[in-house]
Design a protein around this motif. Structure first.
Motif, mmCIF file in Angstrom:
data_model
loop_
_atom_site.group_PDB
_atom_site.id
_atom_site.type_symbol
_atom_site.label_atom_id
_atom_site.label_comp_id
_atom_site.label_asym_id
_atom_site.label_seq_id
_atom_site.Cartn_x
_atom_site.Cartn_y
_atom_site.Cartn_z
ATOM 1 N N ARG A 16 0.817 -1.218 0.000
ATOM 2 C CA ARG A 16 0.000 0.000 0.000
ATOM 3 C C ARG A 16 0.851 1.269 0.000
ATOM 4 O O ARG A 16 0.483 2.278 -0.582
ATOM 5 C CB ARG A 16 -0.937 0.001 1.215
ATOM 6 N N GLY A 17 2.000 1.235 0.662
ATOM 7 C CA GLY A 17 2.853 2.414 0.707
ATOM 8 C C GLY A 17 3.808 2.519 -0.456
ATOM 9 O O GLY A 17 4.651 3.424 -0.498
ATOM 10 N N GLU A 18 3.701 1.599 -1.413
ATOM 11 C CA GLU A 18 4.657 1.547 -2.526
ATOM 12 C C GLU A 18 3.999 1.736 -3.885
ATOM 13 O O GLU A 18 4.610 1.454 -4.910
ATOM 14 C CB GLU A 18 5.370 0.187 -2.520
ATOM 15 N N ARG A 19 2.783 2.236 -3.901
ATOM 16 C CA ARG A 19 2.072 2.280 -5.171
ATOM 17 C C ARG A 19 2.682 3.266 -6.155
ATOM 18 O O ARG A 19 2.708 3.019 -7.357
ATOM 19 C CB ARG A 19 0.587 2.583 -4.923
ATOM 20 N N GLN A 20 3.171 4.407 -5.667
ATOM 21 C CA GLN A 20 3.853 5.339 -6.566
ATOM 22 C C GLN A 20 5.171 4.743 -7.053
ATOM 23 O O GLN A 20 5.537 4.898 -8.226
ATOM 24 C CB GLN A 20 4.089 6.676 -5.853
ATOM 25 N N LYS A 21 5.872 4.049 -6.148
ATOM 26 C CA LYS A 21 7.093 3.360 -6.566
ATOM 27 C C LYS A 21 6.774 2.307 -7.615
ATOM 28 O O LYS A 21 7.521 2.102 -8.570
ATOM 29 C CB LYS A 21 7.763 2.687 -5.364
ATOM 30 N N GLY A 22 5.645 1.622 -7.420
ATOM 31 C CA GLY A 22 5.259 0.585 -8.363
ATOM 32 C C GLY A 22 5.084 1.100 -9.770
ATOM 33 O O GLY A 22 5.398 0.398 -10.737
ATOM 34 N N VAL A 23 4.578 2.317 -9.911
ATOM 35 C CA VAL A 23 4.449 2.924 -11.239
ATOM 36 C C VAL A 23 5.828 3.058 -11.883
ATOM 37 O O VAL A 23 6.008 2.779 -13.071
ATOM 38 C CB VAL A 23 3.753 4.292 -11.155
ATOM 39 N N ARG A 24 6.824 3.457 -11.094
ATOM 40 C CA ARG A 24 8.197 3.572 -11.614
ATOM 41 C C ARG A 24 8.758 2.195 -11.964
ATOM 42 O O ARG A 24 9.501 2.057 -12.941
ATOM 43 C CB ARG A 24 9.090 4.279 -10.600
ATOM 44 N N TRP A 25 8.400 1.174 -11.167
ATOM 45 C CA TRP A 25 8.852 -0.186 -11.489
ATOM 46 C C TRP A 25 8.327 -0.606 -12.861
ATOM 47 O O TRP A 25 9.080 -1.154 -13.678
ATOM 48 C CB TRP A 25 8.358 -1.183 -10.438
ATOM 49 N N VAL A 26 7.044 -0.345 -13.107
ATOM 50 C CA VAL A 26 6.455 -0.726 -14.391
ATOM 51 C C VAL A 26 7.115 0.047 -15.524
ATOM 52 O O VAL A 26 7.410 -0.510 -16.593
ATOM 53 C CB VAL A 26 4.933 -0.491 -14.384
ATOM 54 N N ASP A 27 7.383 1.319 -15.316
ATOM 55 C CA ASP A 27 8.052 2.129 -16.333
ATOM 56 C C ASP A 27 9.437 1.564 -16.638
ATOM 57 O O ASP A 27 9.841 1.479 -17.798
ATOM 58 C CB ASP A 27 8.156 3.579 -15.853
ATOM 59 N N ASP A 28 10.178 1.151 -15.598
ATOM 60 C CA ASP A 28 11.505 0.552 -15.795
ATOM 61 C C ASP A 28 11.409 -0.757 -16.567
ATOM 62 O O ASP A 28 12.251 -1.049 -17.424
ATOM 63 C CB ASP A 28 12.183 0.299 -14.441
ATOM 64 N N ILE A 29 10.397 -1.556 -16.248
ATOM 65 C CA ILE A 29 10.206 -2.822 -16.955
ATOM 66 C C ILE A 29 10.009 -2.568 -18.444
ATOM 67 O O ILE A 29 10.640 -3.198 -19.294
ATOM 68 C CB ILE A 29 8.994 -3.587 -16.388
ATOM 69 N N ARG A 30 9.147 -1.604 -18.758
ATOM 70 C CA ARG A 30 8.817 -1.349 -20.158
ATOM 71 C C ARG A 30 9.994 -0.757 -20.944
ATOM 72 O O ARG A 30 10.052 -0.892 -22.170
ATOM 73 C CB ARG A 30 7.615 -0.412 -20.236
ATOM 74 N N ARG A 31 10.924 -0.137 -20.255
ATOM 75 C CA ARG A 31 12.096 0.394 -20.953
ATOM 76 C C ARG A 31 12.958 -0.734 -21.534
ATOM 77 O O ARG A 31 13.646 -0.545 -22.538
ATOM 78 C CB ARG A 31 12.948 1.239 -19.998
ATOM 79 N N GLY A 32 12.926 -1.917 -20.899
ATOM 80 C CA GLY A 32 13.757 -3.018 -21.374
ATOM 81 C C GLY A 32 12.984 -4.185 -21.936
ATOM 82 O O GLY A 32 13.574 -5.128 -22.462
ATOM 83 N N ASN A 33 11.660 -4.154 -21.823
ATOM 84 C CA ASN A 33 10.877 -5.319 -22.224
ATOM 85 C C ASN A 33 9.533 -4.853 -22.786
ATOM 86 O O ASN A 33 8.734 -4.261 -22.069
ATOM 87 C CB ASN A 33 10.659 -6.222 -20.999
ATOM 88 N N THR A 34 9.287 -5.142 -24.049
ATOM 89 C CA THR A 34 8.048 -4.708 -24.695
ATOM 90 C C THR A 34 7.126 -5.877 -25.029
ATOM 91 O O THR A 34 6.037 -5.658 -25.554
ATOM 92 C CB THR A 34 8.348 -3.950 -25.998
#
Length: 241
Positions: free
Chosen positions: A66-84
């Motif tokens: 619950r306290g990491e949801r904004q961080k989670g958005v950055r995690w997804v963005d990082d994933i998409r930078r290397g994996n499409t």
């Protein structure tokens, strides 16, 4: 044939779970053991140096606290930078629409509501990965030469325009097209077209595919257009060479 395996050989049908608590990935692997679906856990602190391109996972599951949801958005963005090509699923135990939209804009394919209770989680994940909308190793192939979608046992004949729309969604960034993009493909006047014409066209195409293959392949993007679920339709064979 798994088209991703043909594109990125060798591809193992496995799942990567990104979460702070490693016990969550261990629980997930236990849940999915009857499905013979291996799970690899990844802690967020290791995420910046993880090679998503080399990993070749079929699905990446992000379960932020619950306290990491904004961080989670950055995690997804990082994933998409290397994996499409991998499907990115985000599981949240409740969230407001703005957070859900932020995950989708970062590149998540599905933002799912996760039950709080442990027994309900097990049922949720087992049903999730039995659903071809989320886990499909043999999606139908679009064939522009024969104007159809087909897999080993089923075939859906399409019109020329329907095939062009499917191909455009396949090759669009994030598999997403706006209403204007679709109107142009349909040959409508961009200055004065009725968006309901686009909606009716997509609805019929989506329903036809669901009737034959049992999957919901096209998602509505509120106020914007439509998105093709990643991994639910394979590109034509010529694209593999």
């Amino acid at each position: 044939m798994d088209v991703l395996a043909a594109l990125f050989h060798p591809l193992e049908p496995c799942l990567l779970m990104l979460c702070t608590d490693t016990s969550q990935s261990q629980s997930l692997e236990r849940y999915l053991n009857p499905l013979s679906l291996p799970v690899e856990g990844l802690q967020p602190e290791l995420q910046p140096t993880f090679d998503y391109e080399k990993s070749r996972h079929k699905v990446i599951l992000v379960e932020p606290g619950r306290g990491e949801r904004q961080k989670g958005v950055r995690w997804v963005d990082d994933i998409r930078r290397g994996n499409t090509w991998a499907s990115v699923l985000v599981a949240l135990t409740g969230a407001d629409p703005s957070i859900r939209q932020a995950y989708q804009q970062a590149g998540a394919d599905h933002v799912l509501r996760l039950p709080n209770a442990e027994p309900e989680r097990e049922t949720f994940y087992v049903e999730l990965f039995q659903n071809p909308d989320y886990w499909n190793l043999a999606p139908p192939v679009v064939d522009p030469a024969r104007l159809c979608l087909e897999d080993e046992t089923r075939r859906l004949d399409l019109t020329f325009v329907q095939v062009q729309v499917v191909l455009a969604l396949l090759y669009a960034p994030q598999h997403q097209l706006s209403f204007d993009d679709l109107a142009q493909l349909l040959g409508l006047n961009l200055r004065m077209y009725d968006v309901r014409v686009v909606e009716k066209f997509v609805s019929r195409l989506r329903s036809s595919i669901r009737k034959v293959f049992g999957t919901n392949v096209i998602q509505s993007v509120r106020g914007s257009g439509y998105r093709l679920n990643r991994g639910c339709i394979s590109p034509p064979p010529s694209a593999l060479h």
